[in-house]
Write a protein that holds these residues in place. Structure first.
Motif, PDB file in Angstrom:
ATOM      1  N   MET A  60     -23.827 -46.856 -31.219  1.00  0.00           N
ATOM      2  CA  MET A  60     -22.388 -46.508 -31.541  1.00  0.00           C
ATOM      3  C   MET A  60     -21.459 -47.367 -31.044  1.00  0.00           C
ATOM      4  SD  MET A  60     -20.641 -42.984 -31.494  1.00  0.00           S
ATOM      5  CE  MET A  60     -21.227 -41.948 -32.661  1.00  0.00           C
ATOM      6  N   ALA A  61     -20.504 -47.813 -31.470  1.00  0.00           N
ATOM      7  CA  ALA A  61     -19.702 -48.812 -30.982  1.00  0.00           C
ATOM      8  C   ALA A  61     -18.856 -48.098 -29.873  1.00  0.00           C
ATOM      9  CB  ALA A  61     -18.256 -48.852 -32.009  1.00  0.00           C
ATOM     10  N   ARG A  62     -18.309 -48.957 -28.865  1.00  0.00           N
ATOM     11  CA  ARG A  62     -17.969 -48.522 -27.484  1.00  0.00           C
ATOM     12  C   ARG A  62     -16.431 -48.841 -27.816  1.00  0.00           C
ATOM     13  NH1 ARG A  62     -20.931 -48.564 -22.123  1.00  0.00           N
ATOM     14  NH2 ARG A  62     -21.164 -50.877 -22.370  1.00  0.00           N
ATOM     15  N   THR A  63     -15.453 -47.976 -27.087  1.00  0.00           N
ATOM     16  CA  THR A  63     -14.229 -48.321 -27.038  1.00  0.00           C
ATOM     17  C   THR A  63     -13.742 -48.427 -25.778  1.00  0.00           C
ATOM     18  OG1 THR A  63     -14.210 -46.489 -28.745  1.00  0.00           O
ATOM     19  CG2 THR A  63     -11.831 -47.509 -27.699  1.00  0.00           C
ATOM     20  N   GLY A  83      -9.346 -43.484 -18.621  1.00  0.00           N
ATOM     21  CA  GLY A  83      -9.903 -42.129 -18.434  1.00  0.00           C
ATOM     22  C   GLY A  83      -9.036 -41.007 -18.849  1.00  0.00           C
ATOM     23  N   SER A  84      -7.615 -41.011 -18.755  1.00  0.00           N
ATOM     24  CA  SER A  84      -6.943 -39.643 -19.218  1.00  0.00           C
ATOM     25  C   SER A  84      -7.041 -39.746 -20.785  1.00  0.00           C
ATOM     26  CB  SER A  84      -5.594 -39.839 -18.493  1.00  0.00           C
ATOM     27  OG  SER A  84      -5.281 -41.128 -18.690  1.00  0.00           O
ATOM     28  N   GLU A  85      -6.792 -40.973 -21.276  1.00  0.00           N
ATOM     29  CA  GLU A  85      -6.692 -40.749 -22.868  1.00  0.00           C
ATOM     30  C   GLU A  85      -7.914 -40.701 -23.315  1.00  0.00           C
ATOM     31  OE1 GLU A  85      -2.905 -43.658 -23.250  1.00  0.00           O
ATOM     32  OE2 GLU A  85      -4.904 -44.636 -23.749  1.00  0.00           O
ATOM     33  N   ALA A  86      -9.255 -41.078 -22.759  1.00  0.00           N
ATOM     34  CA  ALA A  86     -10.630 -40.963 -23.244  1.00  0.00           C
ATOM     35  C   ALA A  86     -10.898 -39.195 -23.213  1.00  0.00           C
ATOM     36  CB  ALA A  86     -11.585 -41.468 -22.425  1.00  0.00           C
ATOM     37  N   VAL A  87     -10.273 -38.780 -22.096  1.00  0.00           N
ATOM     38  CA  VAL A  87     -10.512 -37.116 -22.095  1.00  0.00           C
ATOM     39  C   VAL A  87      -9.873 -36.553 -22.851  1.00  0.00           C
ATOM     40  CG1 VAL A  87      -9.884 -35.292 -20.426  1.00  0.00           C
ATOM     41  CG2 VAL A  87     -11.021 -37.024 -19.335  1.00  0.00           C
ATOM     42  N   ALA A  88      -8.538 -36.875 -23.452  1.00  0.00           N
ATOM     43  CA  ALA A  88      -7.633 -36.265 -24.249  1.00  0.00           C
ATOM     44  C   ALA A  88      -8.334 -36.238 -25.825  1.00  0.00           C
ATOM     45  CB  ALA A  88      -6.321 -36.795 -24.463  1.00  0.00           C
ATOM     46  N   SER A 128     -18.251 -38.553 -12.634  1.00  0.00           N
ATOM     47  CA  SER A 128     -18.039 -39.709 -11.807  1.00  0.00           C
ATOM     48  C   SER A 128     -17.769 -40.969 -12.669  1.00  0.00           C
ATOM     49  CB  SER A 128     -19.382 -39.964 -10.844  1.00  0.00           C
ATOM     50  OG  SER A 128     -20.386 -40.305 -11.692  1.00  0.00           O
ATOM     51  N   THR A 129     -17.642 -40.830 -14.014  1.00  0.00           N
ATOM     52  CA  THR A 129     -17.449 -42.096 -14.891  1.00  0.00           C
ATOM     53  C   THR A 129     -16.304 -41.361 -16.074  1.00  0.00           C
ATOM     54  OG1 THR A 129     -19.093 -41.869 -16.246  1.00  0.00           O
ATOM     55  CG2 THR A 129     -19.566 -43.044 -14.109  1.00  0.00           C
ATOM     56  N   VAL A 130     -15.944 -42.557 -16.392  1.00  0.00           N
ATOM     57  CA  VAL A 130     -15.058 -42.086 -17.686  1.00  0.00           C
ATOM     58  C   VAL A 130     -15.982 -41.516 -18.988  1.00  0.00           C
ATOM     59  CG1 VAL A 130     -13.640 -42.735 -19.658  1.00  0.00           C
ATOM     60  CG2 VAL A 130     -13.265 -43.638 -17.142  1.00  0.00           C
ATOM     61  N   GLN A 131     -17.421 -42.076 -19.143  1.00  0.00           N
ATOM     62  CA  GLN A 131     -18.154 -41.557 -19.988  1.00  0.00           C
ATOM     63  C   GLN A 131     -18.682 -40.284 -19.748  1.00  0.00           C
ATOM     64  OE1 GLN A 131     -19.381 -43.251 -22.836  1.00  0.00           O
ATOM     65  NE2 GLN A 131     -19.580 -41.374 -23.267  1.00  0.00           N
ATOM     66  N   GLU A 132     -18.774 -40.121 -18.445  1.00  0.00           N
ATOM     67  CA  GLU A 132     -19.153 -38.547 -18.189  1.00  0.00           C
ATOM     68  C   GLU A 132     -18.006 -37.777 -18.339  1.00  0.00           C
ATOM     69  OE1 GLU A 132     -22.518 -37.047 -15.002  1.00  0.00           O
ATOM     70  OE2 GLU A 132     -20.647 -37.825 -14.156  1.00  0.00           O
ATOM     71  N   THR A 135      -7.073 -42.980 -14.095  1.00  0.00           N
ATOM     72  CA  THR A 135      -6.235 -44.386 -14.353  1.00  0.00           C
ATOM     73  C   THR A 135      -7.165 -45.434 -14.735  1.00  0.00           C
ATOM     74  OG1 THR A 135      -6.273 -44.593 -11.992  1.00  0.00           O
ATOM     75  CG2 THR A 135      -4.340 -43.554 -13.029  1.00  0.00           C
ATOM     76  N   VAL A 136      -8.709 -45.389 -14.469  1.00  0.00           N
ATOM     77  CA  VAL A 136      -9.476 -46.365 -14.627  1.00  0.00           C
ATOM     78  C   VAL A 136      -9.653 -46.670 -16.175  1.00  0.00           C
ATOM     79  CG1 VAL A 136     -11.644 -45.470 -14.441  1.00  0.00           C
ATOM     80  CG2 VAL A 136     -11.427 -47.660 -13.551  1.00  0.00           C
ATOM     81  N   MET A 137     -10.061 -48.103 -16.557  1.00  0.00           N
ATOM     82  CA  MET A 137     -10.487 -48.282 -17.817  1.00  0.00           C
ATOM     83  C   MET A 137     -11.555 -48.550 -18.162  1.00  0.00           C
ATOM     84  SD  MET A 137      -7.303 -50.143 -19.920  1.00  0.00           S
ATOM     85  CE  MET A 137      -7.620 -49.768 -21.520  1.00  0.00           C
ATOM     86  N   GLU A 138     -12.444 -47.869 -18.861  1.00  0.00           N
ATOM     87  CA  GLU A 138     -13.916 -48.192 -18.947  1.00  0.00           C
ATOM     88  C   GLU A 138     -14.470 -48.243 -20.374  1.00  0.00           C
ATOM     89  OE1 GLU A 138     -16.617 -47.176 -15.571  1.00  0.00           O
ATOM     90  OE2 GLU A 138     -15.501 -45.254 -15.798  1.00  0.00           O
ATOM     91  N   PRO A 139     -15.431 -48.896 -20.976  1.00  0.00           N
ATOM     92  CA  PRO A 139     -15.890 -48.898 -22.346  1.00  0.00           C
ATOM     93  C   PRO A 139     -16.584 -47.382 -22.440  1.00  0.00           C
ATOM     94  CG  PRO A 139     -16.970 -50.578 -21.066  1.00  0.00           C
ATOM     95  CD  PRO A 139     -16.269 -49.773 -20.138  1.00  0.00           C
ATOM     96  N   VAL A 140     -16.238 -46.841 -23.305  1.00  0.00           N
ATOM     97  CA  VAL A 140     -16.822 -45.574 -23.418  1.00  0.00           C
ATOM     98  C   VAL A 140     -17.484 -45.138 -25.079  1.00  0.00           C
ATOM     99  CG1 VAL A 140     -15.712 -44.253 -21.883  1.00  0.00           C
ATOM    100  CG2 VAL A 140     -14.598 -44.436 -23.889  1.00  0.00           C
ATOM    101  N   GLU A 141     -18.520 -44.546 -25.141  1.00  0.00           N
ATOM    102  CA  GLU A 141     -18.732 -43.838 -26.546  1.00  0.00           C
ATOM    103  C   GLU A 141     -18.245 -42.605 -26.597  1.00  0.00           C
ATOM    104  OE1 GLU A 141     -23.310 -42.891 -27.954  1.00  0.00           O
ATOM    105  OE2 GLU A 141     -22.951 -45.066 -27.172  1.00  0.00           O
TER     106      GLU A 141
END
Lengths: 361, 247
Positions: A1-4, A8-13, A141-145, A174-180
């Protein structure tokens, strides 16, 4: 699957929206302002509702209302704001209302510092409000998690009819990371989830005392109140099956680091470096800090393990109290701590471990 | 031939007898709310949000969907419910301490947003359930357990007029002060409540029905004297009437 590539805060939302969250109320507080801002843009696209509450107090109570009406609902804040939400959280727990909230921890106490910290562990795991209720507390501990746990949190909340807390920190926010990103629940699935709560949700029932919805955050009758608390205790005990923990390089470890969330992520990279030096060090990282993985500490072979090193971004150390309950005095517990919004350094952890094994850099 | 002239509203549980103090008007308020909902055919759509204090006792009597908010937070809880269930008829039922003291921010903010629900505000100028402490609406000179010499404006300020305060905002649709002290006023109150509920179902926004009531127990008066005090002192300070009706 593509990663974006996402903050972190936006990924959680976004994860919450994909889990079927259709109501969010929140109040601005650093470092999580992107959470309400994202919901404000995103929820109208899926026929959801965003409200900027007049306070944290009002926001959590709006969530209490929306969740009482059967809709997957969420709020978010940071340390001092979470304290203000305590009243509403306690009411949700008392009335057995499923909802999810996030604490992106910053330095404390008081208004504290706006930078990342882990100063709210005891509040989160032991007493997030009056009355002795408990919640599952998930610590990414990560944005993915954070994304995966947010998605899961709504299922856990609905399963138990109980609040669930995502205990993150200013780094995750606040950190930016690639997430699925997880799969988006369809409108039909979201409606089905809401319909499944019809029997208890405040949605207007046919006039019938026996079947009316009665959202009751307490009891006049002391016998009934005790019964409610006994039922709640049974639920809390049942969470032993839900413990999530990462054990990394623990099998032959003589030094075991205990750490959660962002500090555990840093500690893990310290373990990788120390292992290359031949130092037998491992990591136990609670993912659910409540229920706490006591067994991971109880089951260690203390003829081999010489020291537990508790690593937290909190002074005084807080999680150490749970670690001690697992270790039961069978070996010394040392600490490596920072506080006040300072992020723990990998070097500090490495130096501490080296010192423990009597090895110079 | 037998003809049904009156029956108790089904909104109140069949087997329940009022446990409110003698002379208390909560049961009358509940009756007119129930009758209004029944006559409008809205009982099955109704969701109430009760404040803390004697208002919360309504839970024991009502036969319809209801929830209890934390003290003062009813307007926030109602916001959450109504926003996700726009077809529900949502009303809060709050006392003066709940609505105008601890919950003032929630009340003002919901009114200012023009939330499409109805607030039923029971104003008896005192904290009832906790035993007669001073409220924001306590009259000047009126004794309370926390103002043993009576409300003193120099120390405590003056009684708060909520309808008139909300009337300074742009969004509220219908603001009215009424009472349950006479049969005529009971009928008027019912008329206002029905009007507010109708406005809500038409999506017209925020409405508040402030109902002046007595608290004989904590006023230290018998029921008859409490009625006199309500008429001669309370209603003099808080005049009855429509403060705003945008139609």
């Amino acid at each position: 699957m593509a990663r974006t590539f996402m903050k972190g805060s936006e990924a959680v939302a976004e994860a919450a929206v994909r889990a079927g969250c259709r109501f969010f109320a929140g109040y601005p507080i650093t470092p999580q302002n992107e959470v309400p801002e994202y919901f404000a843009r995103r929820l109208p696209e899926v026929d959801g509702v965003f409200v900027q509450g007049e306070s944290e107090v009002a926001s959590i109570n709006m969530v209490y209302g929306a969740a009482s009406a059967g809709v997957r609902s969420m709020t978010s804040s940071s340390s001092p704001g979470v304290s203000l939400k305590s009243e509403g959280i306690s009411y949700c727990a008392a009335a057995r209302i499923p909802m999810v909230y996030c604490n992106f921890q910053r330095g404390g106490p008081g208004v504290g510092a706006i930078q990342p910290a882990q100063q709210d562990y005891l509040q989160a795991t032991k007493a997030s409000g009056n009355g002795g209720f408990e919640m599952m507390v998930l610590a990414p501990s990560t944005v993915q998690e954070a994304v995966d746990l947010t998605y899961k949190a709504f299922d856990l909340a609905d399963r138990d009819r109980n609040p669930v807390l995502l205990l993150a920190d200013g780094v995750i926010a606040t950190v930016m990371e690639p997430v699925e990103l997880p799969e988006m629940k369809s409108d039909e699935e979201v409606q089905k989830i809401r319909d499944s709560k019809y029997s208890w949700a405040c949605v207007g029932h046919k006039l019938d005392y026996a079947n009316r919805s009665w959202i009751q955050p307490g009891q006049w009758d002391t016998v009934k109140m005790q019964k409610e608390n006994e039922i709640a205790e049974e639920l809390y005990k049942s969470w032993e099956k839900d413990v999530m923990v990462e054990e990394y390089e623990v099998d032959d470890a003589e030094i075991v680091i205990a750490s959660y969330g962002i500090s555990a992520r840093i500690a893990k990279s310290a373990v990788e470096i120390l292992r290359k030096e031949g130092i037998k060090v491992g990591l136990i990282r609670p993912i659910t800090v409540h229920p706490f993985p006591y067994k991971s500490f109880e089951n260690l072979d203390y003829s081999r393990v010489k020291t537990i090193l508790d690593v937290e971004m909190s002074i005084p150390a807080q999680m150490i109290q749970d670690v001690e309950l697992g270790v039961k005095g069978r070996c010394p517990i040392e600490t490596c701590l920072v506080s006040g919004g300072n992020i723990i350094s990998r070097e500090a952890i490495i130096d501490k471990v080296r010192a423990l094994v009597g090895k110079e850099a | 031939m037998e003809q049904l002239l009156y029956k108790r509203t089904d909104y109140i549980q069949e087997d329940k007898v009022s446990g409110f103090c003698p002379g208390c008007m909560h049961s009358t308020a509940m009756k007119v709310i129930g009758e209004s909902l029944e006559e409008l055919g809205l009982v099955d759509k109704s969701v109430s949000v009760l404040g803390i204090g004697c208002c919360g006792l309504h839970m024991d009597y009502m036969a319809a969907d209801t929830t209890t908010a934390p003290h003062g937070r009813a307007c926030a809880v109602a916001t959450g419910i109504k926003r996700v269930s726009p077809d529900s008829l949502v009303y809060t039922y709050q006392g003066d301490g709940d609505l105008a003291s601890i919950g003032l921010a929630e009340t003002m903010s919901a009114a200012n947003r023009g939330e499409n629900f109805t607030v039923i505000f029971i104003n008896n100028g005192i904290y009832g359930m906790t035993g007669g402490q001073m409220a924001p609406t306590t009259l000047v000179g009126m004794k309370a357990t926390t103002a043993p010499n009576g409300r003193n404006p120099e120390e405590h300020g003056y009684p708060m007029h909520v309808c008139e305060t909300l009337d300074k905002l742009t969004a509220p649709h219908f603001l009215v002060r009424t009472s349950l002290n006479t049969p005529g006023n009971v009928l008027k109150t019912k008329k206002y409540i029905k009007q507010a509920f109708q406005y809500q179902m038409e999506g017209k926004g925020f409405s508040m029905i402030e109902i002046m009531t007595s608290c004989p127990t904590n006023w230290g008066l018998n029921s008859i004297k409490a009625l006199d005090y309500l008429e001669d002192s309370m209603i003099k300070e808080f005049p009855l009437g429509v403060v705003r009706d945008l139609g």
